[in-house]
Design an enzyme around this catalytic site. Structure first.
Site, PDB file in Angstrom:
ATOM      1  N   TYR A  15     -11.681   5.935  -8.959  1.00 55.13           N
ATOM      2  CA  TYR A  15     -11.173   6.445  -7.692  1.00 55.13           C
ATOM      3  C   TYR A  15     -11.022   7.956  -7.666  1.00 55.13           C
ATOM      4  CZ  TYR A  15      -9.610   1.588  -7.045  1.00 55.13           C
ATOM      5  OH  TYR A  15      -9.539   0.231  -6.926  1.00 55.13           O
ATOM      6  N   ARG A  25      -8.797   4.186 -13.414  1.00 55.63           N
ATOM      7  CA  ARG A  25      -8.616   4.712 -12.062  1.00 55.63           C
ATOM      8  C   ARG A  25      -9.165   6.121 -11.876  1.00 55.63           C
ATOM      9  NH1 ARG A  25      -4.450   5.784  -9.943  1.00 55.63           N
ATOM     10  NH2 ARG A  25      -4.892   5.072  -7.828  1.00 55.63           N
ATOM     11  N   TYR A  79      -2.017  -1.075 -11.929  1.00 54.54           N
ATOM     12  CA  TYR A  79      -3.481  -1.097 -11.952  1.00 54.54           C
ATOM     13  C   TYR A  79      -4.089  -0.479 -13.200  1.00 54.54           C
ATOM     14  CZ  TYR A  79      -2.639  -2.418  -7.173  1.00 54.54           C
ATOM     15  OH  TYR A  79      -2.168  -3.064  -6.067  1.00 54.54           O
ATOM     16  N   GLY A 128       3.686  -3.328  -4.524  1.00 54.29           N
ATOM     17  CA  GLY A 128       3.343  -3.607  -5.914  1.00 54.29           C
ATOM     18  C   GLY A 128       3.406  -2.319  -6.699  1.00 54.29           C
ATOM     19  N   ARG A 129       2.452  -1.428  -6.396  1.00 53.94           N
ATOM     20  CA  ARG A 129       2.432  -0.106  -7.015  1.00 53.94           C
ATOM     21  C   ARG A 129       3.765   0.614  -6.834  1.00 53.94           C
ATOM     22  NH1 ARG A 129      -2.292   3.190  -6.735  1.00 53.94           N
ATOM     23  NH2 ARG A 129      -2.915   1.887  -4.978  1.00 53.94           N
ATOM     24  N   CYS A 185     -17.940   5.933 -24.752  1.00 46.90           N
ATOM     25  CA  CYS A 185     -19.269   6.534 -24.697  1.00 46.90           C
ATOM     26  C   CYS A 185     -19.700   6.744 -23.248  1.00 46.90           C
ATOM     27  CB  CYS A 185     -20.255   5.641 -25.445  1.00 46.90           C
ATOM     28  SG  CYS A 185     -21.821   6.446 -25.792  1.00 46.90           S
ATOM     29  N   GLU A 186     -18.933   7.557 -22.528  1.00 45.26           N
ATOM     30  CA  GLU A 186     -19.187   7.871 -21.121  1.00 45.26           C
ATOM     31  C   GLU A 186     -18.696   9.281 -20.841  1.00 45.26           C
ATOM     32  OE1 GLU A 186     -20.469   6.105 -18.572  1.00 45.26           O
ATOM     33  OE2 GLU A 186     -20.741   4.172 -19.584  1.00 45.26           O
ATOM     34  N   GLY A 192       0.776  -1.230   0.000  1.00 41.60           N
ATOM     35  CA  GLY A 192       0.000   0.000   0.000  1.00 41.60           C
ATOM     36  C   GLY A 192       0.804   1.275   0.000  1.00 41.60           C
ATOM     37  N   GLU A 202       4.752  -6.048   1.037  1.00 39.86           N
ATOM     38  CA  GLU A 202       4.224  -6.419  -0.269  1.00 39.86           C
ATOM     39  C   GLU A 202       4.073  -5.204  -1.187  1.00 39.86           C
ATOM     40  OE1 GLU A 202       0.552  -8.306   0.682  1.00 39.86           O
ATOM     41  OE2 GLU A 202       1.502  -9.953   1.769  1.00 39.86           O
TER      42      GLU A 202
END
Length: 463
Positions: A364, A360, A421, A322-323, A391-392, A278, A320
């Site tokens: 988020y 993301r 991600y 990752g990012r 189309c959003e 994290g 851990e």
């Protein structure tokens, strides 16, 4: 971001209030090293390069959009984490951030372990030669098949997440004739300062056993009674995109308290503690992440101090990231398609990707940087919103950014810090084709995950 946001997307049709955005940077041509991969720079003509290669050449050879990954930077970050924590701790790369067989091989060569959270991720890891005893399996609802696959492969640990899973792992281990090493994931009631959808340690969520409610202690009792399971430690994860270790201090205090309770009740001192991942990265120059050496020193001191207070031997620490490893090492390369100025508001710049390659921002409300990379420009800055082709109305790549006023269709833009991600959460919305991942190192580029084709889409459509 409100859960009751307009269904077309967060901040649907909003208007920027005066002063909402920061002033433009002094030089739009500057590529801030805090957000770009380490080998990214501009050449004498003002064109961005990575690993010595011109982005225009990469776009011509591999097309756009494309994820461009700096392999040298990735490897350097792996080494930095491994060296920071040393031989007395374990660094598990969180594969959910981005995983491919090439990445697995890099991890193996650089001495990192690997954390997976599905049978698919485990299959990639094993197919690329990662030793099973250096793999950990996570997940709040692992299927029986995934558990059996992991146990039979001989993974080094399974992080159990429910009472049902304790039974399933024990049964699989007994049938395989193995004693499976497990950790128990606990929720410690600590909520990191992060977006509510990615904060994972408060009580009202799907992960782990509640520490405060007593489920964690009961999980320990049940595991210790099963001969086919070996309880080796406690696991905690408090959130994502965290910039300080204060939350880890509270979490460690509570986890060590559980270790003390286990010793007092069962006469067992568990040898491992995993504080999860994290740790944040810089998506914009305003972000201020910590370096691995600083994180390792802080977490080591926290755990040692708590163990002294509890009169426990210091367990082996695992983390851990990752990012924090892959996130800064890649950028997404786009081509500008259309430009729409809205008088008094902003200019909408549409690129040939969007929420299918980076969900993301919509999911988020994440913030990113962006730069014109196919040339330099001395034009005045203009306030833009970089959007995708889907189309959003919520299909936004970078919500508010300054780009040169002479931006034109055909220019190349790059969004840094998209290594984590983005490809792993990419979709085929509107039947978009997921972009390739191109690894660049020492003047050479190679595809490590190829671009999808229309044939790929049609092959799955068997109706």
């Amino acid at each position: 971001m409100s859960r009751s946001a307009h269904p077309a997307g967060p901040r649907y049709a909003d208007v920027l209030p005066e002063g909402h955005y920061a002033a433009p940077p002094a030089d739009l041509n500057t590529l801030d090293p805090r957000v770009w991969a380490r080998t990214v720079t501009r050449d004498a003509e003002g064109v961005a390069t990575v690993g010595g290669l011109d982005v225009r050449g990469l776009a011509e050879e591999f097309g756009t959009p494309a994820y461009i990954l700096d392999e040298a930077d990735f490897r350097a970050r792996c080494r930095a984490w491994r060296e920071a924590f040393g031989a007395d701790a374990d660094v598990f790369y969180a594969g959910k951030a981005f995983l491919s067989r090439a990445v697995v091989r890099w991890l193996h060569e650089e001495g990192l372990n690997l954390d997976v959270c599905s049978g698919g991720e485990l299959a990639v890891a094993l197919s690329a030669g990662m030793p099973a005893d250096r793999i950990a399996l996570h997940g709040n609802n692992k299927t029986t098949a995934e558990i059996r696959q992991a146990v039979e492969a001989g993974v080094g640990r399974i992080v159990v997440d429910s009472f049902q899973e304790i039974v399933r792992v024990a049964d699989a281990a007994q049938k395989a004739g193995r004693r499976q090493r497990v950790q128990i994931r606990v929720t410690v009631g600590v909520e990191a300062h992060t977006h509510e959808f990615i904060a994972t340690a408060h009580e009202d969520q799907k992960f782990g056993f509640s520490l405060g409610g007593g489920d964690a202690a009961e999980a320990v009792r049940r595991v210790l009674r099963l001969d086919s399971l070996e309880l080796v430690g406690i696991h905690s994860h408090i959130g994502s995109q965290i910039f300080d270790t204060s939350g880890f201090e509270v979490a460690a205090h509570r986890v060590i308290g559980l270790l003390r309770q286990i010793r007092d009740e069962h006469g067992v001192e568990l040898p491992e503690i995993d504080l999860g991942g994290g740790l944040g990265i810089a998506y914009t120059p305003d972000d201020d992440p910590r370096e691995p050496q600083e994180i390792a020193k802080s977490l080591g001191e926290i755990v040692s101090r708590e163990c002294r207070g509890a009169e426990l031997a210091v367990p082996r620490l695992s983390v851990e990231p990752g990012r924090a490893i892959v996130g800064p090492t890649a950028f997404t390369l786009y081509e500008v398609g259309t430009i729409k100025p809205l008088e008094g508001l902003r200019t909408y710049v549409s690129v040939d990707g969007g929420m299918s390659d980076n969900i993301r921002t919509a999911l988020y409300d994440a913030e990113y940087s962006v730069a014109l990379v196919s040339r330099s420009s001395d034009a005045e800055p203009m306030l833009t919103r970089v959007v995708g082709k889907h189309c959003e109305s919520g299909d936004i790549v970078v919500r508010d950014a300054f780009l040169p006023a002479d931006l034109a269709p055909g220019d190349l833009l790059a969004v840094p810090a998209t290594g984590a991600y983005c490809r792993s959460m990419a979709s085929n919305y509107n039947h978009a084709l997921r972009p390739p991942v191109v690894a660049v190192k020492d003047g050479e580029a190679r595809v490590i995950v190829r671009r999808e084709t229309e044939e790929d889409l049609l092959r799955l459509d068997v109706g």
